[in-house]
Design a protein around this motif. Structure first.
Motif, PDB file in Angstrom:
ATOM      1  N   GLN A  10      -2.223  46.790  19.879  1.00 47.58           N
ATOM      2  CA  GLN A  10      -1.998  45.599  20.690  1.00 47.58           C
ATOM      3  C   GLN A  10      -1.580  44.380  19.877  1.00 47.58           C
ATOM      4  OE1 GLN A  10      -5.557  45.052  22.974  1.00 47.58           O
ATOM      5  NE2 GLN A  10      -5.445  47.082  23.855  1.00 47.58           N
ATOM      6  N   ALA A  11      -0.941  44.586  18.733  1.00 45.97           N
ATOM      7  CA  ALA A  11      -0.469  43.442  17.951  1.00 45.97           C
ATOM      8  C   ALA A  11       0.610  42.726  18.738  1.00 45.97           C
ATOM      9  CB  ALA A  11       0.070  43.879  16.601  1.00 45.97           C
ATOM     10  N   SER A  12       0.553  41.425  18.771  1.00 50.98           N
ATOM     11  CA  SER A  12       1.518  40.637  19.523  1.00 50.98           C
ATOM     12  C   SER A  12       2.633  40.209  18.595  1.00 50.98           C
ATOM     13  CB  SER A  12       0.829  39.412  20.117  1.00 50.98           C
ATOM     14  OG  SER A  12       1.768  38.584  20.745  1.00 50.98           O
ATOM     15  N   ARG A  13       3.795  40.878  18.667  1.00 50.07           N
ATOM     16  CA  ARG A  13       4.930  40.544  17.839  1.00 50.07           C
ATOM     17  C   ARG A  13       6.171  40.767  18.669  1.00 50.07           C
ATOM     18  NH1 ARG A  13       5.177  40.348  11.914  1.00 50.07           N
ATOM     19  NH2 ARG A  13       7.089  39.248  11.623  1.00 50.07           N
ATOM     20  N   PRO A  14       6.535  39.836  19.527  1.00 45.92           N
ATOM     21  CA  PRO A  14       7.603  40.051  20.482  1.00 45.92           C
ATOM     22  C   PRO A  14       8.995  40.120  19.856  1.00 45.92           C
ATOM     23  CG  PRO A  14       6.684  37.850  20.696  1.00 45.92           C
ATOM     24  CD  PRO A  14       5.890  38.559  19.660  1.00 45.92           C
ATOM     25  N   ALA A  15       9.957  40.561  20.667  1.00 43.30           N
ATOM     26  CA  ALA A  15      11.324  40.763  20.207  1.00 43.30           C
ATOM     27  C   ALA A  15      12.067  39.446  19.991  1.00 43.30           C
ATOM     28  CB  ALA A  15      12.078  41.596  21.241  1.00 43.30           C
ATOM     29  N   ALA A  16      12.911  39.435  18.974  1.00 42.14           N
ATOM     30  CA  ALA A  16      13.727  38.255  18.670  1.00 42.14           C
ATOM     31  C   ALA A  16      15.001  38.291  19.497  1.00 42.14           C
ATOM     32  CB  ALA A  16      14.084  38.234  17.193  1.00 42.14           C
ATOM     33  N   TYR A 118       9.956  42.574  14.621  1.00 42.93           N
ATOM     34  CA  TYR A 118      10.097  43.753  15.475  1.00 42.93           C
ATOM     35  C   TYR A 118      11.404  43.827  16.244  1.00 42.93           C
ATOM     36  CZ  TYR A 118       5.149  44.999  14.984  1.00 42.93           C
ATOM     37  OH  TYR A 118       3.945  45.386  14.503  1.00 42.93           O
ATOM     38  N   GLY A 119      11.918  42.716  16.727  1.00 45.68           N
ATOM     39  CA  GLY A 119      13.035  42.729  17.665  1.00 45.68           C
ATOM     40  C   GLY A 119      14.296  43.366  17.134  1.00 45.68           C
ATOM     41  N   TYR A 120      15.072  43.954  18.059  1.00 38.30           N
ATOM     42  CA  TYR A 120      16.395  44.503  17.783  1.00 38.30           C
ATOM     43  C   TYR A 120      16.392  45.549  16.681  1.00 38.30           C
ATOM     44  CZ  TYR A 120      17.687  40.861  20.928  1.00 38.30           C
ATOM     45  OH  TYR A 120      17.758  40.065  22.046  1.00 38.30           O
ATOM     46  N   GLY A 121      15.355  46.369  16.633  1.00 41.05           N
ATOM     47  CA  GLY A 121      15.302  47.458  15.670  1.00 41.05           C
ATOM     48  C   GLY A 121      14.921  47.040  14.260  1.00 41.05           C
ATOM     49  N   ALA A 123      11.971  46.353  12.906  1.00 40.76           N
ATOM     50  CA  ALA A 123      10.821  47.081  12.345  1.00 40.76           C
ATOM     51  C   ALA A 123      11.267  48.446  11.842  1.00 40.76           C
ATOM     52  CB  ALA A 123       9.703  47.213  13.377  1.00 40.76           C
ATOM     53  N   ASP A 124      12.101  49.131  12.610  1.00 41.45           N
ATOM     54  CA  ASP A 124      12.616  50.434  12.181  1.00 41.45           C
ATOM     55  C   ASP A 124      13.427  50.297  10.893  1.00 41.45           C
ATOM     56  OD1 ASP A 124      11.460  51.575  14.447  1.00 41.45           O
ATOM     57  OD2 ASP A 124      13.326  51.479  15.608  1.00 41.45           O
ATOM     58  N   ALA A 125      14.264  49.265  10.831  1.00 40.16           N
ATOM     59  CA  ALA A 125      15.077  49.039   9.632  1.00 40.16           C
ATOM     60  C   ALA A 125      14.191  48.728   8.425  1.00 40.16           C
ATOM     61  CB  ALA A 125      16.075  47.902   9.880  1.00 40.16           C
ATOM     62  N   PHE A 126      13.128  47.942   8.644  1.00 45.00           N
ATOM     63  CA  PHE A 126      12.205  47.619   7.554  1.00 45.00           C
ATOM     64  C   PHE A 126      11.485  48.870   7.064  1.00 45.00           C
ATOM     65  CE2 PHE A 126      12.959  43.231   7.950  1.00 45.00           C
ATOM     66  CZ  PHE A 126      12.204  42.525   7.017  1.00 45.00           C
ATOM     67  N   VAL A 127      11.011  49.707   7.980  1.00 42.75           N
ATOM     68  CA  VAL A 127      10.311  50.935   7.575  1.00 42.75           C
ATOM     69  C   VAL A 127      11.253  51.831   6.768  1.00 42.75           C
ATOM     70  CG1 VAL A 127       9.238  53.070   8.403  1.00 42.75           C
ATOM     71  CG2 VAL A 127       8.619  50.888   9.447  1.00 42.75           C
ATOM     72  N   SER A 128      12.467  52.044   7.261  1.00 39.61           N
ATOM     73  CA  SER A 128      13.430  52.897   6.552  1.00 39.61           C
ATOM     74  C   SER A 128      13.758  52.345   5.173  1.00 39.61           C
ATOM     75  CB  SER A 128      14.717  53.048   7.374  1.00 39.61           C
ATOM     76  OG  SER A 128      14.454  53.753   8.555  1.00 39.61           O
ATOM     77  N   LYS A 129      14.005  51.053   5.096  1.00 42.57           N
ATOM     78  CA  LYS A 129      14.334  50.436   3.808  1.00 42.57           C
ATOM     79  C   LYS A 129      13.149  50.514   2.856  1.00 42.57           C
ATOM     80  CE  LYS A 129      17.542  48.536   2.458  1.00 42.57           C
ATOM     81  NZ  LYS A 129      18.655  48.920   1.558  1.00 42.57           N
ATOM     82  N   ALA A 130      11.939  50.246   3.349  1.00 42.42           N
ATOM     83  CA  ALA A 130      10.745  50.297   2.502  1.00 42.42           C
ATOM     84  C   ALA A 130      10.526  51.701   1.950  1.00 42.42           C
ATOM     85  CB  ALA A 130       9.524  49.824   3.286  1.00 42.42           C
ATOM     86  N   LEU A 131      10.712  52.724   2.782  1.00 39.81           N
ATOM     87  CA  LEU A 131      10.552  54.097   2.313  1.00 39.81           C
ATOM     88  C   LEU A 131      11.585  54.434   1.240  1.00 39.81           C
ATOM     89  CD1 LEU A 131       9.785  55.926   5.680  1.00 39.81           C
ATOM     90  CD2 LEU A 131       8.180  55.408   3.827  1.00 39.81           C
ATOM     91  N   ALA A 132      12.818  53.949   1.421  1.00 40.50           N
ATOM     92  CA  ALA A 132      13.863  54.184   0.414  1.00 40.50           C
ATOM     93  C   ALA A 132      13.514  53.487  -0.904  1.00 40.50           C
ATOM     94  CB  ALA A 132      15.217  53.694   0.934  1.00 40.50           C
ATOM     95  N   MET A 133      12.998  52.266  -0.821  1.00 43.99           N
ATOM     96  CA  MET A 133      12.605  51.534  -2.034  1.00 43.99           C
ATOM     97  C   MET A 133      11.425  52.218  -2.719  1.00 43.99           C
ATOM     98  SD  MET A 133      14.574  48.958  -2.505  1.00 43.99           S
ATOM     99  CE  MET A 133      15.738  47.930  -1.648  1.00 43.99           C
ATOM    100  N   ALA A 134      10.449  52.672  -1.945  1.00 44.73           N
ATOM    101  CA  ALA A 134       9.281  53.341  -2.522  1.00 44.73           C
ATOM    102  C   ALA A 134       9.668  54.668  -3.177  1.00 44.73           C
ATOM    103  CB  ALA A 134       8.213  53.561  -1.453  1.00 44.73           C
ATOM    104  N   ALA A 135      10.701  55.331  -2.661  1.00 43.45           N
ATOM    105  CA  ALA A 135      11.178  56.565  -3.281  1.00 43.45           C
ATOM    106  C   ALA A 135      11.719  56.285  -4.688  1.00 43.45           C
ATOM    107  CB  ALA A 135      12.245  57.217  -2.408  1.00 43.45           C
ATOM    108  N   ILE A 136      12.281  55.103  -4.884  1.00 44.86           N
ATOM    109  CA  ILE A 136      12.805  54.714  -6.198  1.00 44.86           C
ATOM    110  C   ILE A 136      11.670  54.365  -7.158  1.00 44.86           C
ATOM    111  CG2 ILE A 136      14.126  52.925  -7.415  1.00 44.86           C
ATOM    112  CD1 ILE A 136      15.860  52.716  -4.827  1.00 44.86           C
ATOM    113  N   THR A 137      10.677  53.640  -6.666  1.00 46.77           N
ATOM    114  CA  THR A 137       9.614  53.124  -7.539  1.00 46.77           C
ATOM    115  C   THR A 137       8.416  54.055  -7.679  1.00 46.77           C
ATOM    116  OG1 THR A 137       8.432  51.989  -5.746  1.00 46.77           O
ATOM    117  CG2 THR A 137      10.193  50.750  -6.871  1.00 46.77           C
ATOM    118  N   GLY A 138       8.289  55.024  -6.773  1.00 53.20           N
ATOM    119  CA  GLY A 138       7.098  55.868  -6.754  1.00 53.20           C
ATOM    120  C   GLY A 138       5.902  55.157  -6.150  1.00 53.20           C
TER     121      GLY A 138
END
Length: 197
Positions: A10-16, A118-121, A123-138
């Motif tokens: 129930q985190a309140s983070r509405p769309a931009a 969160y808005g306009y995708g 959060a999804d873009a942040f998750v994907s980018k973060a996973l790609a960065m973590a793959a580089i750094t371990g």
């Protein structure tokens, strides 16, 4: 180890809305759609403290949507070296602003901890980018997300191929700017490493 994901029920983070303008003097301004400009909903410090009650990070941490430093300050107080960046200047002096995390090509730290817009995708873009960065750094990734982020049918394939190592849920957690609630300072751990989504 797979990245950790922290989900806030129930985190309140509405769309931009596209083309929103940054707040100037009043950093909590609301646009014509009733949404905070640039999805600026500060994370309560209790949420970050709850994360740190169950997770540790061996190395520096990048907070790529740092806003006014709500997450960064708690991480620093816990002894972590934090790199704070944001697209928009929300007044946090330690932040490097004007940096679009989704366009970054190299990591700024080993681990990533953030409450993404969160808005306009985004959060999804942040998750994907973060996973790609973590793959580089371990490193590991901790995302403070609405629990619905795991449940939406458009994300099913992503989450089944990028299974979170752990999911933590906080009941009634609302980001600042919404109704004030009480937050736990610690989480109960739910290990999902053997659970199929």
């Amino acid at each position: 180890m797979l990245p950790a994901v922290l989900s806030l029920a129930q985190a309140s983070r509405p769309a931009a809305r596209p083309g929103a303008r940054p707040a100037e003097k009043d950093r909590s301004s609301v646009n014509a759609w009733g949404r905070a400009d640039f999805e600026f909903y500060p994370t309560p410090p209790e949420a970050t403290r709850a994360l740190l009650s169950v997770e540790t990070f061996n190395g520096n941490i990048w907070e790529p949507a740092c806003g006014q430093g709500h997450i960064s300050k708690v991480l620093e107080a816990a002894g972590y070296d934090v790199v704070s960046t944001d697209l928009v200047d929300h007044g946090y002096a330690a932040a490097r602003t004007g940096l679009d995390f989704t366009e970054c090509v190299f990591p700024r730290a080993k681990h990533i901890v953030t409450n993404p817009p969160y808005g306009y995708g985004l959060a999804d873009a942040f998750v994907s980018k973060a996973l790609a960065m973590a793959a580089i750094t371990g490193g590991n990734v901790a995302m403070l997300l609405n629990i619905a982020s795991l449940c939406h049918r458009s994300r099913h394939e992503f989450w089944t191929t990028h299974k979170p190592a752990r999911v933590y849920a906080l009941d009634d957690c609302v980001c600042e700017g919404s109704a004030k609630r009480r937050y736990p300072d610690r989480l109960d751990r739910a290990d999902l490493s053997q659970t199929s989504l």
